[in-house]
Motif scaffolding. Structure first.
Motif, mmCIF file in Angstrom:
data_model
loop_
_atom_site.group_PDB
_atom_site.id
_atom_site.type_symbol
_atom_site.label_atom_id
_atom_site.label_comp_id
_atom_site.label_asym_id
_atom_site.label_seq_id
_atom_site.Cartn_x
_atom_site.Cartn_y
_atom_site.Cartn_z
ATOM 1 N N SER A 110 37.542 -18.583 29.829
ATOM 2 C CA SER A 110 37.044 -19.113 31.111
ATOM 3 C C SER A 110 37.228 -18.169 31.966
ATOM 4 O O SER A 110 38.098 -17.389 32.242
ATOM 5 N N ASN A 111 35.951 -17.857 32.665
ATOM 6 C CA ASN A 111 36.114 -17.125 34.027
ATOM 7 C C ASN A 111 37.129 -17.725 34.976
ATOM 8 O O ASN A 111 37.267 -19.009 35.102
ATOM 9 N N ILE A 112 37.578 -17.202 35.991
ATOM 10 C CA ILE A 112 38.748 -17.493 36.851
ATOM 11 C C ILE A 112 37.946 -17.345 38.313
ATOM 12 O O ILE A 112 37.421 -16.359 38.795
ATOM 13 N N LEU A 113 37.728 -18.453 39.194
ATOM 14 C CA LEU A 113 37.372 -18.289 40.677
ATOM 15 C C LEU A 113 38.648 -17.702 41.435
ATOM 16 O O LEU A 113 39.502 -18.375 41.665
ATOM 17 N N LEU A 114 38.257 -16.483 41.913
ATOM 18 C CA LEU A 114 39.512 -15.970 42.785
ATOM 19 C C LEU A 114 38.773 -15.963 44.216
ATOM 20 O O LEU A 114 37.641 -15.588 44.424
ATOM 21 N N VAL A 115 39.835 -16.090 45.184
ATOM 22 C CA VAL A 115 39.580 -15.508 46.564
ATOM 23 C C VAL A 115 40.583 -14.584 47.077
ATOM 24 O O VAL A 115 41.791 -14.551 46.696
ATOM 25 N N HIS A 116 40.080 -13.843 48.082
ATOM 26 C CA HIS A 116 40.963 -12.964 48.893
ATOM 27 C C HIS A 116 42.287 -13.897 49.612
ATOM 28 O O HIS A 116 41.696 -14.848 49.894
ATOM 29 N N ALA A 186 35.081 -13.624 47.412
ATOM 30 C CA ALA A 186 35.502 -14.522 46.216
ATOM 31 C C ALA A 186 34.813 -13.886 44.891
ATOM 32 O O ALA A 186 34.030 -12.953 45.307
ATOM 33 N N MET A 187 35.171 -14.456 43.876
ATOM 34 C CA MET A 187 34.562 -13.660 42.687
ATOM 35 C C MET A 187 34.920 -14.928 41.398
ATOM 36 O O MET A 187 36.022 -15.229 41.270
ATOM 37 N N PHE A 188 33.860 -14.948 40.631
ATOM 38 C CA PHE A 188 34.268 -15.635 39.444
ATOM 39 C C PHE A 188 34.530 -14.351 38.393
ATOM 40 O O PHE A 188 33.478 -13.598 38.105
ATOM 41 N N ASN A 189 35.754 -14.325 37.410
ATOM 42 C CA ASN A 189 36.227 -12.891 37.315
ATOM 43 C C ASN A 189 36.752 -13.310 35.852
ATOM 44 O O ASN A 189 37.308 -14.372 35.432
ATOM 45 N N ASN A 190 36.748 -12.350 34.877
ATOM 46 C CA ASN A 190 37.366 -12.398 33.525
ATOM 47 C C ASN A 190 38.720 -12.603 33.804
ATOM 48 O O ASN A 190 39.231 -12.019 34.551
ATOM 49 N N PRO A 191 39.500 -13.156 32.766
ATOM 50 C CA PRO A 191 41.093 -13.099 32.912
ATOM 51 C C PRO A 191 41.786 -12.000 32.796
ATOM 52 O O PRO A 191 42.545 -11.476 33.224
ATOM 53 N N VAL A 192 41.239 -11.133 31.885
ATOM 54 C CA VAL A 192 41.626 -9.639 31.811
ATOM 55 C C VAL A 192 41.934 -8.930 33.204
ATOM 56 O O VAL A 192 42.946 -8.374 33.373
ATOM 57 N N SER A 193 40.832 -9.068 33.871
ATOM 58 C CA SER A 193 40.846 -8.344 35.145
ATOM 59 C C SER A 193 41.660 -9.361 36.244
ATOM 60 O O SER A 193 42.136 -8.736 37.163
ATOM 61 N N SER A 194 41.637 -10.509 36.180
ATOM 62 C CA SER A 194 42.262 -11.478 37.227
ATOM 63 C C SER A 194 43.422 -11.598 36.887
ATOM 64 O O SER A 194 44.328 -11.526 38.279
ATOM 65 N N LEU A 195 44.329 -11.841 35.867
ATOM 66 C CA LEU A 195 45.466 -12.396 35.876
ATOM 67 C C LEU A 195 46.480 -11.366 36.694
ATOM 68 O O LEU A 195 47.517 -11.812 37.320
ATOM 69 N N PRO A 196 46.674 -10.096 36.232
ATOM 70 C CA PRO A 196 47.676 -9.369 37.070
ATOM 71 C C PRO A 196 47.879 -9.472 38.663
ATOM 72 O O PRO A 196 48.719 -9.541 39.194
ATOM 73 N N PRO A 229 31.778 -32.643 37.734
ATOM 74 C CA PRO A 229 31.865 -32.932 36.383
ATOM 75 C C PRO A 229 30.643 -32.215 35.543
ATOM 76 O O PRO A 229 29.694 -32.237 35.899
ATOM 77 N N GLY A 230 31.045 -31.974 34.295
ATOM 78 C CA GLY A 230 30.148 -31.331 33.484
ATOM 79 C C GLY A 230 30.013 -29.745 33.581
ATOM 80 O O GLY A 230 29.339 -29.032 33.016
ATOM 81 N N PHE A 231 30.390 -29.183 34.696
ATOM 82 C CA PHE A 231 30.466 -27.692 35.014
ATOM 83 C C PHE A 231 31.213 -26.956 33.877
ATOM 84 O O PHE A 231 32.440 -27.314 33.874
ATOM 85 N N LYS A 232 30.464 -26.125 33.362
ATOM 86 C CA LYS A 232 31.332 -25.212 32.247
ATOM 87 C C LYS A 232 30.646 -24.001 31.852
ATOM 88 O O LYS A 232 29.361 -24.132 31.666
ATOM 89 N N THR A 233 31.204 -22.767 32.176
ATOM 90 C CA THR A 233 30.510 -21.878 31.735
ATOM 91 C C THR A 233 31.592 -20.663 31.036
ATOM 92 O O THR A 233 31.734 -19.525 31.427
ATOM 93 N N ASP A 234 31.808 -21.349 29.665
ATOM 94 C CA ASP A 234 32.883 -20.262 28.900
ATOM 95 C C ASP A 234 31.982 -19.095 28.415
ATOM 96 O O ASP A 234 30.726 -19.301 28.172
ATOM 97 N N THR A 235 32.829 -18.080 28.171
ATOM 98 C CA THR A 235 32.217 -16.993 27.534
ATOM 99 C C THR A 235 32.985 -16.863 26.194
ATOM 100 O O THR A 235 34.186 -17.069 26.113
ATOM 101 N N TRP A 236 32.349 -16.395 25.229
ATOM 102 C CA TRP A 236 32.943 -16.157 23.838
ATOM 103 C C TRP A 236 32.360 -14.669 23.434
ATOM 104 O O TRP A 236 31.470 -14.267 23.715
#
Length: 308
Positions: A110-116, A186-196, A229-236
C-alpha cells in the motif's frame, strides 16, 4: 524433438538470467529484484543479472522484454502500472497484455499518505477539512506523472471532493526530499521511501491505501477506514516474460518464485520494508493485469492523465 525439449526444460536454467527492472536503481522495484534475484541465483546455481532500464513509466523496459526471445533467459519484474501504460502513452510499440507472458506476482504494498509535521492535521478527516477550507493550498508531491502516487492522489482528490495541487517529480526520492523540506505538504508514497522518515518522526503517516492496514504501520488506518469505503490503490510487482514463453518454463519459474518467497529470512526483509510477499498462478496474474487495464485505464482517460 519433444523429448529433447523436455530434457532442456528440466535443466533450465543452464546459463545466467537477465532480469529487467523498468525503474531506477534504489527504488522499490529494484530492491525487490535484487533480493529475490539473489535467492533465485542460489537455487539455480546461475547468476541473475539485474538490468535497470528506467524511463517512460516503465515502458522502455517493457519494450525491451517484448523484443526478447521467449527462451526464459530474459525476464522483467514489472509494476502493475505496466498493465495500464497503454492509457497513458500513445503509440506503444507493444500490446501491454498480448506481448507478454505472466509468471507470478511477487510482492504487493500500500502507498502511505504522508504529511509534513507543519501540517496540523492528525488524521484524514482533519486533512480533508483543511483542504476544503483552503482550496488549492494543499500541495501533494508525486513521484511522477501517472505513477502510483499520482494515481492515488488523483483518485483521493475525486472521492474526497477537494481542490489540491499535485506537483510531479522525477522519482520518489526527489519528491520525498522536498516533502521533508516542507516545500510541499503531503504525498502518497511507497513504504520503502516512507518508513524511515515516519519512524524518525520527520513525516506523519495519516493513512494507507490498501484494503487492509500496512503491516509495518498497524496503528495507521486505511483510507477506506477513514471515511471513504471502497478506496484501494494497492501496488504489486510481478514477474513476466515475453509472449510465447513455454508452459514448462512458466511452471518452473512460478514454482521457484513460491520457493524463495517461503524463505523466512527473505520474507522478513521484505516485510520490514512494507512489502508483502505475494504469490499467484500465471492465470491469476494475467487476470489482474486485464482487470487493472480496464479499471485504471478508465480512470486515467476520464481524468485526462498523460505521461509527461
Amino acid at each position: 524433438a519433444m523429448g529433447g525439449f523436455g530434457a532442456f526444460a528440466q535443466g533450465y536454467p543452464v546459463k545466467p538470467e537477465k532480469l529487467i527492472v523498468s525503474f531506477a536503481a534504489g527504488g522499490p522495484t529494484d530492491v525487490v529484484a535484487r533480493l529475490v534475484g539473489e535467492k533465485l541465483a542460489g537455487i539455480w546455481g546461475q547468476a541473475v543479472i539485474v538490468e535497470n532500464r528506467p524511463g517512460a513509466g516503465g515502458s522502455i523496459g517493457s519494450a525491451m522484454l517484448a523484443k526478447s526471445p521467449p527462451d526464459g533467459y530474459t525476464l522483467n519484474l514489472a509494476a502493475n502500472s505496466h498493465a495500464y501504460n497503454d492509457a497513458l502513452i500513445g503509440n506503444l510499440s507493444y500490446d501491454v497484455i498480448k506481448d507478454f507472458t505472466p509468471i507470478s506476482q511477487v510482492v504487493s504494498f500500500s502507498n502511505i499518505l504522508l504529511v509534513h509535521p507543519s501540517v496540523s492535521a492528525q488524521n484524514l478527516s482533519e486533512l480533508v477539512a483543511f483542504a476544503k477550507s483552503h482550496p488549492g493550498r494543499l500541495a501533494f508531491a508525486s513521484s511522477g506523472s501517472a505513477t502510483g502516487s499520482h494515481i492515488a492522489a488523483e483518485l483521493f482528490r475525486r472521492v474526497a471532493g477537494i481542490d489540491i495541487l499535485i506537483v510531479h517529480f522525477k522519482g520518489a526520492a526527489p519528491a520525498t526530499t522536498d516533502l521533508l523540506g516542507g516545500q510541499l505538504q503531503a504525498m502518497f508514497n511507497n513504504p520503502v521511501s516512507s518508513l524511515p522518515h515516519v519512524k524518525s518522526g520527520k513525516l506523519k503517516a495519516l493513512a494507507s491505501t490498501g484494503a487492509t492496514r500496512a503491516t509495518p504501520l498497524p496503528s495507521v488506518p486505511t483510507v477506506a477506514e477513514s471515511g471513504y469505503p471502497g478506496f484501494k490503490t494497492d501496488t504489486w510487482f510481478g514477474l513476466m516474460g515475453p509472449a510465447g514463453l513455454s508452459k514448462e518454463i512458466v511452471t518452473k519459474l512460478n514454482g521457484d518464485i513460491a520457493t524463495v518467497l517461503a524463505i523466512d529470512e527473505l520474507r522478513q526483509r521484505l516485510l520490514l520494508q512494507g512489502l508483502e510477499p505475494t504469490t499467484s498462478t500465471p492465470e491469476q496474474m494475467g487476470e489482474a493485469m486485464r482487470a487493472e487495464n480496464k479499471s485504471y485505464g478508465a480512470l486515467i482517460r476520464d481524468a485526462n492523465i498523460k505521461m509527461n
